[in-house]
Design a protein around this motif. Structure first.
Motif, PDB file in Angstrom:
ATOM      1  N   PHE A   1       8.638  40.711  28.022  1.00  0.00           N
ATOM      2  CA  PHE A   1       8.450  40.007  26.759  1.00  0.00           C
ATOM      3  C   PHE A   1       7.143  40.386  26.074  1.00  0.00           C
ATOM      4  O   PHE A   1       7.038  40.323  24.856  1.00  0.00           O
ATOM      5  CB  PHE A   1       8.511  38.493  26.958  1.00  0.00           C
ATOM      6  CG  PHE A   1       9.881  37.990  27.282  1.00  0.00           C
ATOM      7  CD1 PHE A   1      10.984  38.333  26.496  1.00  0.00           C
ATOM      8  CD2 PHE A   1      10.096  37.175  28.371  1.00  0.00           C
ATOM      9  CE1 PHE A   1      12.254  37.879  26.799  1.00  0.00           C
ATOM     10  CE2 PHE A   1      11.366  36.710  28.684  1.00  0.00           C
ATOM     11  CZ  PHE A   1      12.441  37.051  27.895  1.00  0.00           C
ATOM     12  N   ALA A   2       6.145  40.822  26.854  1.00  0.00           N
ATOM     13  CA  ALA A   2       4.849  41.200  26.282  1.00  0.00           C
ATOM     14  C   ALA A   2       4.835  42.620  25.727  1.00  0.00           C
ATOM     15  O   ALA A   2       3.910  42.994  25.013  1.00  0.00           O
ATOM     16  CB  ALA A   2       3.759  41.051  27.348  1.00  0.00           C
ATOM     17  N   MET A   3       5.867  43.404  26.043  1.00  0.00           N
ATOM     18  CA  MET A   3       5.909  44.785  25.551  1.00  0.00           C
ATOM     19  C   MET A   3       6.155  44.807  24.048  1.00  0.00           C
ATOM     20  O   MET A   3       7.047  44.127  23.562  1.00  0.00           O
ATOM     21  CB  MET A   3       7.037  45.568  26.229  1.00  0.00           C
ATOM     22  CG  MET A   3       6.818  45.887  27.652  1.00  0.00           C
ATOM     23  SD  MET A   3       8.248  46.795  28.313  1.00  0.00           S
ATOM     24  CE  MET A   3       7.714  47.056  29.978  1.00  0.00           C
ATOM     25  N   PRO A   4       5.363  45.590  23.325  1.00  0.00           N
ATOM     26  CA  PRO A   4       5.644  45.732  21.901  1.00  0.00           C
ATOM     27  C   PRO A   4       6.964  46.472  21.697  1.00  0.00           C
ATOM     28  O   PRO A   4       7.357  47.267  22.556  1.00  0.00           O
ATOM     29  CB  PRO A   4       4.468  46.549  21.371  1.00  0.00           C
ATOM     30  CG  PRO A   4       3.814  47.134  22.555  1.00  0.00           C
ATOM     31  CD  PRO A   4       4.203  46.338  23.755  1.00  0.00           C
TER      32      PRO A   4
ATOM     33  N   CYS B   1      10.023  53.607  26.969  1.00  0.00           N
ATOM     34  CA  CYS B   1       9.955  52.949  28.269  1.00  0.00           C
ATOM     35  C   CYS B   1      11.084  53.419  29.190  1.00  0.00           C
ATOM     36  O   CYS B   1      12.236  53.507  28.775  1.00  0.00           O
ATOM     37  CB  CYS B   1      10.036  51.438  28.072  1.00  0.00           C
ATOM     38  SG  CYS B   1       9.736  50.519  29.580  1.00  0.00           S
ATOM     39  N   PRO B   2      10.763  53.703  30.454  1.00  0.00           N
ATOM     40  CA  PRO B   2      11.797  54.134  31.401  1.00  0.00           C
ATOM     41  C   PRO B   2      12.676  52.989  31.882  1.00  0.00           C
ATOM     42  O   PRO B   2      13.613  53.194  32.634  1.00  0.00           O
ATOM     43  CB  PRO B   2      10.975  54.711  32.557  1.00  0.00           C
ATOM     44  CG  PRO B   2       9.704  53.939  32.524  1.00  0.00           C
ATOM     45  CD  PRO B   2       9.444  53.681  31.057  1.00  0.00           C
ATOM     46  N   VAL B   3      12.363  51.778  31.446  1.00  0.00           N
ATOM     47  CA  VAL B   3      13.107  50.603  31.889  1.00  0.00           C
ATOM     48  C   VAL B   3      14.214  50.303  30.882  1.00  0.00           C
ATOM     49  O   VAL B   3      13.961  50.073  29.706  1.00  0.00           O
ATOM     50  CB  VAL B   3      12.175  49.382  32.029  1.00  0.00           C
ATOM     51  CG1 VAL B   3      12.947  48.168  32.484  1.00  0.00           C
ATOM     52  CG2 VAL B   3      11.040  49.692  32.992  1.00  0.00           C
ATOM     53  N   SER B   4      15.441  50.319  31.361  1.00  0.00           N
ATOM     54  CA  SER B   4      16.590  50.016  30.512  1.00  0.00           C
ATOM     55  C   SER B   4      17.287  48.769  31.047  1.00  0.00           C
ATOM     56  O   SER B   4      16.954  48.282  32.128  1.00  0.00           O
ATOM     57  CB  SER B   4      17.571  51.192  30.530  1.00  0.00           C
ATOM     58  OG  SER B   4      18.115  51.336  31.838  1.00  0.00           O
ATOM     59  N   LYS B   5      18.256  48.279  30.289  1.00  0.00           N
ATOM     60  CA  LYS B   5      19.039  47.140  30.787  1.00  0.00           C
ATOM     61  C   LYS B   5      19.672  47.483  32.122  1.00  0.00           C
ATOM     62  O   LYS B   5      19.721  46.659  33.023  1.00  0.00           O
ATOM     63  CB  LYS B   5      20.120  46.727  29.784  1.00  0.00           C
ATOM     64  CG  LYS B   5      19.606  45.910  28.626  1.00  0.00           C
ATOM     65  CD  LYS B   5      20.728  45.257  27.862  1.00  0.00           C
ATOM     66  CE  LYS B   5      21.405  46.230  26.939  1.00  0.00           C
ATOM     67  NZ  LYS B   5      22.420  45.602  26.082  1.00  0.00           N
ATOM     68  N   ARG B   6      20.113  48.708  32.239  1.00  0.00           N
ATOM     69  CA  ARG B   6      20.767  49.129  33.484  1.00  0.00           C
ATOM     70  C   ARG B   6      19.802  49.088  34.665  1.00  0.00           C
ATOM     71  O   ARG B   6      20.124  48.586  35.736  1.00  0.00           O
ATOM     72  CB  ARG B   6      21.345  50.524  33.321  1.00  0.00           C
ATOM     73  CG  ARG B   6      22.092  50.991  34.518  1.00  0.00           C
ATOM     74  CD  ARG B   6      22.661  52.361  34.311  1.00  0.00           C
ATOM     75  NE  ARG B   6      23.681  52.598  35.309  1.00  0.00           N
ATOM     76  CZ  ARG B   6      24.604  53.498  35.217  1.00  0.00           C
ATOM     77  NH1 ARG B   6      24.645  54.275  34.156  1.00  0.00           N
ATOM     78  NH2 ARG B   6      25.478  53.662  36.169  1.00  0.00           N
ATOM     79  N   THR B   7      18.587  49.638  34.479  1.00  0.00           N
ATOM     80  CA  THR B   7      17.620  49.620  35.580  1.00  0.00           C
ATOM     81  C   THR B   7      17.182  48.194  35.892  1.00  0.00           C
ATOM     82  O   THR B   7      16.962  47.859  37.055  1.00  0.00           O
ATOM     83  CB  THR B   7      16.390  50.501  35.289  1.00  0.00           C
ATOM     84  OG1 THR B   7      15.763  50.077  34.094  1.00  0.00           O
ATOM     85  CG2 THR B   7      16.761  51.962  35.201  1.00  0.00           C
TER      86      THR B   7
END
Length: 75
Positions: A36-39, A46-52
């Protein structure tokens, strides 16, 4: 209260997608706070996806979740 089917219909998404999104609530609170803090611009790179995130959410131990999340971020 609404059933998952009724809520999904209200939101205009499938019941399956609703359940997938609700499962993200299983993420450790610290991970949720970081997300939530990520702009918004970070999300593109970002390497973070819904899947990861779904893969991390199925880990029952919150410390393991945090280790895996930090690994994805390269920390």
């Amino acid at each position: 209260g609404l059933t998952k089917t009724a809520l999904a219909r209200e939101l205009g998404i499938s019941r399956f997608e609703l359940i997938r999104r609700l499962n993200l609530l299983r993420l450790a609170p610290e991970i949720q706070d970081q997300i939530f803090a990520m702009p918004p611009t970070v999300a593109v790179r970002c390497p973070v996806s819904k899947r990861t995130l779904r893969n991390i959410a199925v880990i029952s131990d919150s410390e393991q979740q945090k280790m895996e999340f930090n690994r994805l971020l390269g920390l």
